[in-house]
Design a protein around this motif. Structure first.
Motif, mmCIF file in Angstrom:
data_model
loop_
_atom_site.group_PDB
_atom_site.id
_atom_site.type_symbol
_atom_site.label_atom_id
_atom_site.label_comp_id
_atom_site.label_asym_id
_atom_site.label_seq_id
_atom_site.Cartn_x
_atom_site.Cartn_y
_atom_site.Cartn_z
ATOM 1 N N ALA A 34 14.196 -18.618 59.934
ATOM 2 C CA ALA A 34 15.226 -18.460 58.963
ATOM 3 C C ALA A 34 16.306 -18.962 59.159
ATOM 4 C CB ALA A 34 15.162 -16.901 58.916
ATOM 5 N N ASP A 35 16.860 -18.941 60.522
ATOM 6 C CA ASP A 35 18.218 -19.434 61.128
ATOM 7 C C ASP A 35 18.304 -21.021 60.863
ATOM 8 O OD1 ASP A 35 20.811 -19.261 62.249
ATOM 9 O OD2 ASP A 35 19.791 -20.175 64.099
ATOM 10 N N GLU A 36 17.104 -21.846 60.987
ATOM 11 C CA GLU A 36 17.117 -23.330 60.978
ATOM 12 C C GLU A 36 17.378 -23.502 59.518
ATOM 13 O OE1 GLU A 36 17.081 -27.134 61.183
ATOM 14 O OE2 GLU A 36 17.457 -25.690 62.864
ATOM 15 N N ARG A 37 16.800 -22.729 58.719
ATOM 16 C CA ARG A 37 16.767 -23.086 57.081
ATOM 17 C C ARG A 37 18.227 -22.701 56.797
ATOM 18 N NH1 ARG A 37 11.909 -20.327 57.181
ATOM 19 N NH2 ARG A 37 12.696 -18.299 56.129
ATOM 20 N N ARG A 38 18.869 -21.734 57.154
ATOM 21 C CA ARG A 38 20.204 -21.111 56.967
ATOM 22 C C ARG A 38 21.121 -22.274 57.222
ATOM 23 N NH1 ARG A 38 24.408 -19.086 59.472
ATOM 24 N NH2 ARG A 38 23.457 -19.064 61.591
ATOM 25 N N ARG A 39 21.088 -22.864 58.475
ATOM 26 C CA ARG A 39 21.823 -23.949 58.842
ATOM 27 C C ARG A 39 21.766 -25.146 58.108
ATOM 28 N NH1 ARG A 39 21.618 -24.836 64.865
ATOM 29 N NH2 ARG A 39 19.365 -24.261 64.744
ATOM 30 N N SER A 40 20.304 -25.525 57.918
ATOM 31 C CA SER A 40 20.130 -26.897 57.158
ATOM 32 C C SER A 40 20.415 -26.927 55.892
ATOM 33 C CB SER A 40 18.650 -27.293 57.421
ATOM 34 O OG SER A 40 17.974 -26.125 56.808
ATOM 35 N N SER A 41 20.266 -25.702 54.980
ATOM 36 C CA SER A 41 20.832 -25.660 53.639
ATOM 37 C C SER A 41 22.065 -25.595 53.758
ATOM 38 C CB SER A 41 20.173 -24.213 52.991
ATOM 39 O OG SER A 41 20.577 -22.999 53.758
ATOM 40 N N GLY A 42 22.800 -25.003 54.680
ATOM 41 C CA GLY A 42 24.393 -24.946 54.873
ATOM 42 C C GLY A 42 24.803 -26.365 54.675
ATOM 43 N N VAL A 43 24.390 -27.349 55.575
ATOM 44 C CA VAL A 43 24.681 -28.349 55.715
ATOM 45 C C VAL A 43 24.354 -29.330 54.424
ATOM 46 C CG1 VAL A 43 23.946 -30.787 56.836
ATOM 47 C CG2 VAL A 43 24.248 -28.668 58.205
ATOM 48 N N ARG A 44 23.212 -29.084 53.949
ATOM 49 C CA ARG A 44 22.853 -29.927 52.592
ATOM 50 C C ARG A 44 23.973 -29.346 51.465
ATOM 51 N NH1 ARG A 44 21.228 -33.671 49.363
ATOM 52 N NH2 ARG A 44 19.720 -32.916 47.528
ATOM 53 N N PHE A 45 24.502 -28.061 51.279
ATOM 54 C CA PHE A 45 25.436 -27.767 50.453
ATOM 55 C C PHE A 45 26.655 -28.255 50.902
ATOM 56 C CE2 PHE A 45 28.993 -24.630 49.301
ATOM 57 C CZ PHE A 45 28.642 -24.743 48.213
ATOM 58 N N ASP A 46 27.189 -28.459 52.041
ATOM 59 C CA ASP A 46 28.427 -29.136 52.086
ATOM 60 C C ASP A 46 28.466 -30.613 51.762
ATOM 61 O OD1 ASP A 46 29.396 -26.709 53.175
ATOM 62 O OD2 ASP A 46 28.896 -27.248 55.446
ATOM 63 N N GLU A 47 27.308 -31.126 51.987
ATOM 64 C CA GLU A 47 27.181 -32.606 51.877
ATOM 65 C C GLU A 47 27.241 -32.654 50.141
ATOM 66 O OE1 GLU A 47 24.560 -34.135 55.417
ATOM 67 O OE2 GLU A 47 23.706 -33.798 53.436
ATOM 68 N N LEU A 48 26.480 -32.151 49.574
ATOM 69 C CA LEU A 48 26.537 -32.194 48.155
ATOM 70 C C LEU A 48 27.935 -31.782 47.601
ATOM 71 C CD1 LEU A 48 23.039 -30.563 47.114
ATOM 72 C CD2 LEU A 48 23.723 -33.026 46.706
ATOM 73 N N ARG A 49 28.686 -30.650 48.150
ATOM 74 C CA ARG A 49 30.032 -30.548 47.475
ATOM 75 C C ARG A 49 30.914 -31.706 47.959
ATOM 76 N NH1 ARG A 49 32.513 -28.357 44.376
ATOM 77 N NH2 ARG A 49 33.924 -27.188 45.503
ATOM 78 N N ALA A 50 30.779 -32.056 49.029
ATOM 79 C CA ALA A 50 31.804 -33.210 49.298
ATOM 80 C C ALA A 50 31.595 -34.477 48.469
ATOM 81 C CB ALA A 50 31.452 -33.774 51.075
ATOM 82 N N GLU A 51 30.318 -34.786 48.227
ATOM 83 C CA GLU A 51 30.061 -35.844 47.143
ATOM 84 C C GLU A 51 30.480 -35.378 45.717
ATOM 85 O OE1 GLU A 51 26.182 -38.244 45.119
ATOM 86 O OE2 GLU A 51 26.005 -36.688 46.761
ATOM 87 N N GLN A 52 30.392 -34.218 45.249
ATOM 88 C CA GLN A 52 30.933 -33.459 44.132
ATOM 89 C C GLN A 52 32.421 -33.814 44.068
ATOM 90 O OE1 GLN A 52 30.532 -29.312 43.234
ATOM 91 N NE2 GLN A 52 29.503 -29.845 41.332
ATOM 92 N N LYS A 53 33.023 -33.577 45.068
ATOM 93 C CA LYS A 53 34.559 -33.516 45.107
ATOM 94 C C LYS A 53 34.956 -35.175 44.750
ATOM 95 C CE LYS A 53 35.432 -29.215 47.553
ATOM 96 N NZ LYS A 53 36.166 -28.767 48.721
ATOM 97 N N GLY A 54 34.251 -35.956 45.828
ATOM 98 C CA GLY A 54 34.512 -37.223 45.552
ATOM 99 C C GLY A 54 34.410 -37.796 44.277
ATOM 100 N N LEU A 55 33.186 -37.602 43.710
ATOM 101 C CA LEU A 55 32.947 -38.030 42.377
ATOM 102 C C LEU A 55 34.002 -37.496 41.426
ATOM 103 C CD1 LEU A 55 30.654 -39.651 41.116
ATOM 104 C CD2 LEU A 55 29.527 -37.524 40.416
ATOM 105 N N GLY A 56 34.615 -36.334 41.595
ATOM 106 C CA GLY A 56 35.653 -35.929 40.741
ATOM 107 C C GLY A 56 36.774 -36.559 40.573
ATOM 108 N N LYS A 57 37.147 -37.332 41.736
ATOM 109 C CA LYS A 57 38.117 -38.095 41.784
ATOM 110 C C LYS A 57 38.054 -39.575 41.363
ATOM 111 C CE LYS A 57 39.888 -35.926 46.071
ATOM 112 N NZ LYS A 57 40.131 -36.056 47.540
ATOM 113 N N LEU A 58 36.674 -40.030 41.108
ATOM 114 C CA LEU A 58 36.421 -41.553 40.848
ATOM 115 C C LEU A 58 36.352 -41.269 39.292
ATOM 116 C CD1 LEU A 58 33.624 -42.360 43.277
ATOM 117 C CD2 LEU A 58 35.805 -43.450 43.386
#
Length: 425
Positions: A34-58
């Motif tokens: 469960a902890d591995e899923r928590r950490r990997s899903s957190g990384v996945r969320f951060d990556e998608l949010r970063a892409e979303q913010k970058g797209l908002g600027k483009l």
């Protein structure tokens, strides 16, 4: 709860602790997953949010044709971010839920086994030979009735089995014990506390009493409040969600409160008298210390308990409680057991537990050392559980005529009385 980093770095130690407690070792692997899923899903969320913010600027700078494609991608990202956020929250909730089921790490010096696998560390005092004194000892209930001190029949009439009245000198004896115990604790530097007997669920869960011990807890459904089985609960939660400066440690409190226990699973045990009851009063010691000081503080709490029982002139032994008999929050526990003449054995009178960082992590209590903030350690130790102490005093200090000699430490709190005299045949 334990530190998740420790779980990741040394899962075998946690598995060994679970095994020593006689609890589910598979819980460790479920928690790791469960902890591995928590950490990997957190990384996945951060990556998608970063892409979303970058797209908002483009998008504002894009041409018409590019903007169409970017907007389509933005819609997809919005859905992906929402899904990743939900996955992260679910994994985090599962991790926390599993973590709350895990007991504290058992100290390496604790004897492994069940209730009967304790190790006797020391014995104190002399066991009286009543035969040599020429009479058969009475049990505490017979003595209590002779002294007009204990009434279990009316306790049962009013409230049911395992309830009682302390009457006359019995009530005075309780007050004397509480005052003497508080005087010792105050002299040792503890702050006296009168604590609530009703607490919120987060207080009860934070101290570890809603896991394996929940069957012994009284719950008021209408108010969603719990009756405490020890003032340890209120004293532990006293600094909940606080950061304490290191210069203030150690913090030591002596709490007095009524205590309530269902005594589930004790059917047929200690049914006579007041040794095992549903409601009783208790003086409890509680310490907040730096984690590196917890073992030394544990020994200090034990020494204060030994001082108290010695002052009461009771024969007793100290045992190192086995791993399978520890509460969920305890890393190590010492019991002081007094000799009960009519039972012909030692019975628990006091106990002291080192809970390390287990409770402070659950209750969000931390210590600040310079710029560093980290969990601290909590410990508890019973000084005087009143009914059981009365049992031990009556039986060990009884005299042939049914009177009971008062230990010197209690005499100032009983008007100088040296002997409790029978009032009824």
């Amino acid at each position: 709860m334990i530190d998740l980093r420790l779980l990741r770095e040394d899962p075998d130690r946690v598995r060994a602790s679970q095994r020593a407690r006689g609890e589910d070792v598979a819980l460790v692997d479920a928690l790791l997953s469960a902890d591995e899923r928590r950490r990997s899903s957190g990384v996945r969320f951060d990556e998608l949010r970063a892409e979303q913010k970058g797209l908002g600027k483009l998008i504002p700078k894009a041409s018409a044709d590019e903007k169409t494609e970017l907007l389509k991608r933005a819609e997809q990202l919005k859905a992906d971010v929402k899904a990743a956020d939900a996955e992260r929250d679910a994994a985090d909730a599962e991790t926390q839920q599993l973590l709350l089921q895990l007991g504290n790490l058992v100290h390496t010096d604790v004897p492994v086994g069940g209730e009967e696998d304790f190790v006797t560390l020391e014995t104190h005092g002399e066991i009286r030979d009543f035969t040599a004194e020429g009479f058969e000892p009475k049990d505490h209930l017979a003595l209590g009735q002779l002294l007009g001190a204990i009434d279990v029949e009316r306790g049962a009439k009013v409230s049911g089995s395992r309830f009682y009245f302390l009457t006359g000198v019995g009530a005075l004896l309780e007050l004397a014990l509480v005052n003497a115990a508080m005087a010792q604790a105050t002299a040792a530097g503890f702050t006296p506390m009168l604590t609530p007997a009703l607490v919120r669920p987060q207080s009860m869960a934070g101290t570890g009493f809603l896991g394996q011990a929940s069957q012994d807890v009284y719950h008021l459904d209408k108010d969603d409040l719990y009756l405490v089985g020890t003032s340890e609960v209120a004293l532990a939660a006293y600094h909940m969600d606080e950061i304490i400066d290191a210069e203030r440690l150690p913090l030591r409190y002596a709490g007095f409160s009524p205590c309530f226990r269902r005594e589930a699973g004790s059917h047929g045990k200690d049914t006579r008298g007041i040794f095992r009851v549903h409601q009783f009063d208790k003086v409890e010691m509680f310490s907040y210390v730096a984690p590196e000081d917890s073992q030394a503080e544990h020994q200090r709490l034990l020494d204060w308990e030994k001082q108290w029982l010695t002052a009461l002139e009771l024969p007793f032994r100290v045992i190192d409680v086995a791993s399978g008999d520890l509460g969920a929050s305890a890393s190590r526990k010492f019991d002081c057991e007094a000799w009960i003449p009519t039972q012909g054995k030692y019975r628990e009178l006091t106990s002291t537990s080192d809970c390390t960082e287990f409770q402070s992590r659950r209750l969000q209590i931390r210590v600040r050392e310079g710029k560093q903030v980290k969990p601290l350690a909590t410990l508890n130790g019973t000084l005087c559980a009143v009914p059981r102490t009365i049992v031990a005093i009556l039986e060990n200090h009884q005299q042939a005529d049914g009177s009971v000699r008062v230990p010197e430490v209690l005499r100032p709190y009983l008007g100088g009385r040296e002997v409790l005299e029978p009032v009824a045949k």
